[in-house]
Design an enzyme around this catalytic site. Structure first.
Site, PDB file in Angstrom:
ATOM      1  N   LYS A 170       0.956  -1.269  -0.251  1.00  0.00           N
ATOM      2  CA  LYS A 170      -0.098  -0.009  -0.078  1.00  0.00           C
ATOM      3  C   LYS A 170       0.906   1.063  -0.119  1.00  0.00           C
ATOM      4  CE  LYS A 170      -2.112  -1.040   3.784  1.00  0.00           C
ATOM      5  NZ  LYS A 170      -1.900  -2.432   3.910  1.00  0.00           N
ATOM      6  N   THR A 171       1.825   1.323   0.780  1.00  0.00           N
ATOM      7  CA  THR A 171       2.601   2.454   0.937  1.00  0.00           C
ATOM      8  C   THR A 171       3.588   2.911  -0.205  1.00  0.00           C
ATOM      9  OG1 THR A 171       3.172   2.286   3.353  1.00  0.00           O
ATOM     10  CG2 THR A 171       4.534   3.555   2.139  1.00  0.00           C
ATOM     11  N   GLU A 182      -3.579   6.014   1.458  1.00  0.00           N
ATOM     12  CA  GLU A 182      -3.210   4.529   1.906  1.00  0.00           C
ATOM     13  C   GLU A 182      -4.594   4.055   2.811  1.00  0.00           C
ATOM     14  OE1 GLU A 182       0.059   2.060   4.419  1.00  0.00           O
ATOM     15  OE2 GLU A 182       0.605   3.821   3.338  1.00  0.00           O
TER      16      GLU A 182
END
Length: 464
Positions: free
Chosen positions: A121-122, A165
């Protein structure tokens, strides 16, 4: 009321303001003109960055830190009920807002891209933030890590796009209403909150069900959990589904990924045309993250060629295969990987970048519950290294679980044929690594806890 600030967030107090998710929201609110205050357990560069934006940051937690006129108290799921500032908020009848609700409020009125998945995600959120900024679209963004370029995890932009995110760990991502949702993968994790894969799927289905009518779900065509999620949600009214990956039937199909040292060259087939671009970080998984970012941007109407070039300018996020330095011919890299899939992906990427040299790993398990459920798989992943030093479990928010120690991982690693050693005193690691490493070796510090602090110390010992 300051423009762009919901009334409840005009004078927010953040408990744990230095955390990756909390600090990002606090920064955006401060940039929008809110009177931000909060507390954190210890001094940090993040606390200083918040003060530079005008926020009041207290160190330590005490009832007196909460101002009587605070409009709300913002908390994450990690804040315990007996926190003195939370207790004081109840006494003052100050509303308590979960960080996910605060973030959802900041997205209102903007075209939001919410990036979800068990891992990646990051990086994917960061790729989009960097690329969209590079194209002059001035997005707002909130990320779970600091970008290498701008050096921050969040910003309030003047454009109409918000990239966030979306955290599934506590189901908070179900609060968001994005125009584009990305699901990179779906795996069992966060065992304190999810008892089964069925619960995980139900949570992701709720998340995708919040996409605005006519909006788009960008989802992996390769990862088993994501494929199953796609099967479950294809019938949702008004949801456009775009798949990406190496699978033959993917809508955005990866034709080829060519490793080139610490970068990759990626060729995709999009709309029947071939498009080749550079991903400036190593590893197949990061190349696939870049393709997910590309598909999401195209879903918002951004020209693919321009977006692909802009994605190539992304150089990384702190703690995501971040090069900490080189000494005595040994490179030291830091990785946030803590789930077995992430660990294996980063180890394979580093194995490719090491080009025949030895790969030495310092691994710190994260959470007792995760180790209990996935310790065997973590040990198996460490077999990809030439040698590993394993620290005690970093507890974070959890209390110990009887019988659950890093020995579970070590035993599994040895069964898989790995060269692995337990080190219970973190202070011994720098000297131990310096004694093992030879010129040309690559050292990887790995884990979501404070193992990241060891990189500079290892480099100092190597230099001496």
């Amino acid at each position: 009321m300051a423009p762009g600030i919901p009334a409840a967030l005009e004078r927010p107090h953040f408990i744990g303001i230095g955390g990756a998710g909390m600090s990002g929201i606090a920064k955006i609110l401060a940039q929008r003109g809110a009177e931000v205050a909060g507390s954190d357990a210890k001094e940090s560069a993040t606390a200083e960055a918040l003060r530079a934006l005008g926020a009041t940051v207290h160190i330590g937690h005490a009832a007196g830190h909460l101002a009587d006129d605070a409009s709300c108290v913002v908390v994450s799921s990690a804040i315990r009920p007996d926190n003195p500032e939370l207790v004081r908020a109840a006494e003052l009848s100050v509303p308590v807002v979960h960080r996910s609700d605060a973030l959802a409020a900041l997205m209102e009125g903007l075209r939001a891209i919410a990036v979800a998945g068990t891992h990646g995600k990051t990086t994917t959120t960061s790729m989009l933030a960097v690329a969209l900024s590079g194209l002059g679209l001035d997005p707002s963004y909130a990320i779970g890590g600091d970008l290498e370029g701008p050096g921050t995890n969040a910003a309030h932009g003047g454009g109409d796009i918000f990239v966030a995110e979306a955290d599934e760990s506590d189901r908070s991502f179900q609060k968001y209403v994005p125009q584009v949702a990305i699901v990179l993968n779906v795996e069992l994790d966060h065992h304190a909150n999810y008892a089964s894969m069925d619960e995980i799927y139900e949570s992701f289905e709720t998340f995708t069900g919040k996409v605005v009518p006519g909006g788009t779900l960008v989802v992996s065509a390769d990862q088993q959990g994501a494929v199953e999620l796609t099967r479950r949600v294809r019938g949702q009214d008004g949801l456009q589904v775009v798949t990406y990956g190496e699978a033959e039937g993917a809508d955005v199909r990866v034709h080829k990924i060519t490793p080139r040292g610490l970068t990759s060259e990626v060729t995709v087939v999009l709309g029947g045309k071939y498009l080749t671009f550079t991903v400036s970080v190593p590893g197949r998984h990061y190349a696939l993250n870049a393709v997910a970012a590309l598909a999401a941007g195209v879903a918002l109407g951004i020209p693919a060629h321009n977006l692909a070039s802009a994605i190539g300018t992304y150089t990384g996020v702190k703690r995501r295969l971040q090069l900490k330095g080189e000494a005595a011919g040994v490179q030291v890299v830091d990785s946030y990987a803590h789930h077995p899939t992430e660990m294996a992906a980063d180890l394979e990427a580093m194995r490719g970048a090491a080009a025949g040299s030895r790969l030495l790993v310092v691994f710190q398990p994260h959470l007792f519950s995760r180790t209990q459920e996935l310790g065997t798989e973590m040990g198996q992943a460490l077999a990809l290294a030439d040698a590993s030093l394993v620290l005690d479990i970093y507890p974070a928010r959890e209390d110990p679980i009887p019988g659950i120690t890093s020995e579970l991982i070590i035993d599994a690693a040895k069964t898989a044929g790995a060269d692995v050693t337990a080190v219970h005193d973190k202070a011994r690691i720098p000297a131990a690594v310096a004694g093992m490493a030879k010129p040309g070796d690559l050292v990887l510090t790995m884990g979501a806890g404070d193992v990241t602090d060891l990189g500079p110390r290892i480099l100092d010992h190597l230099s001496n």
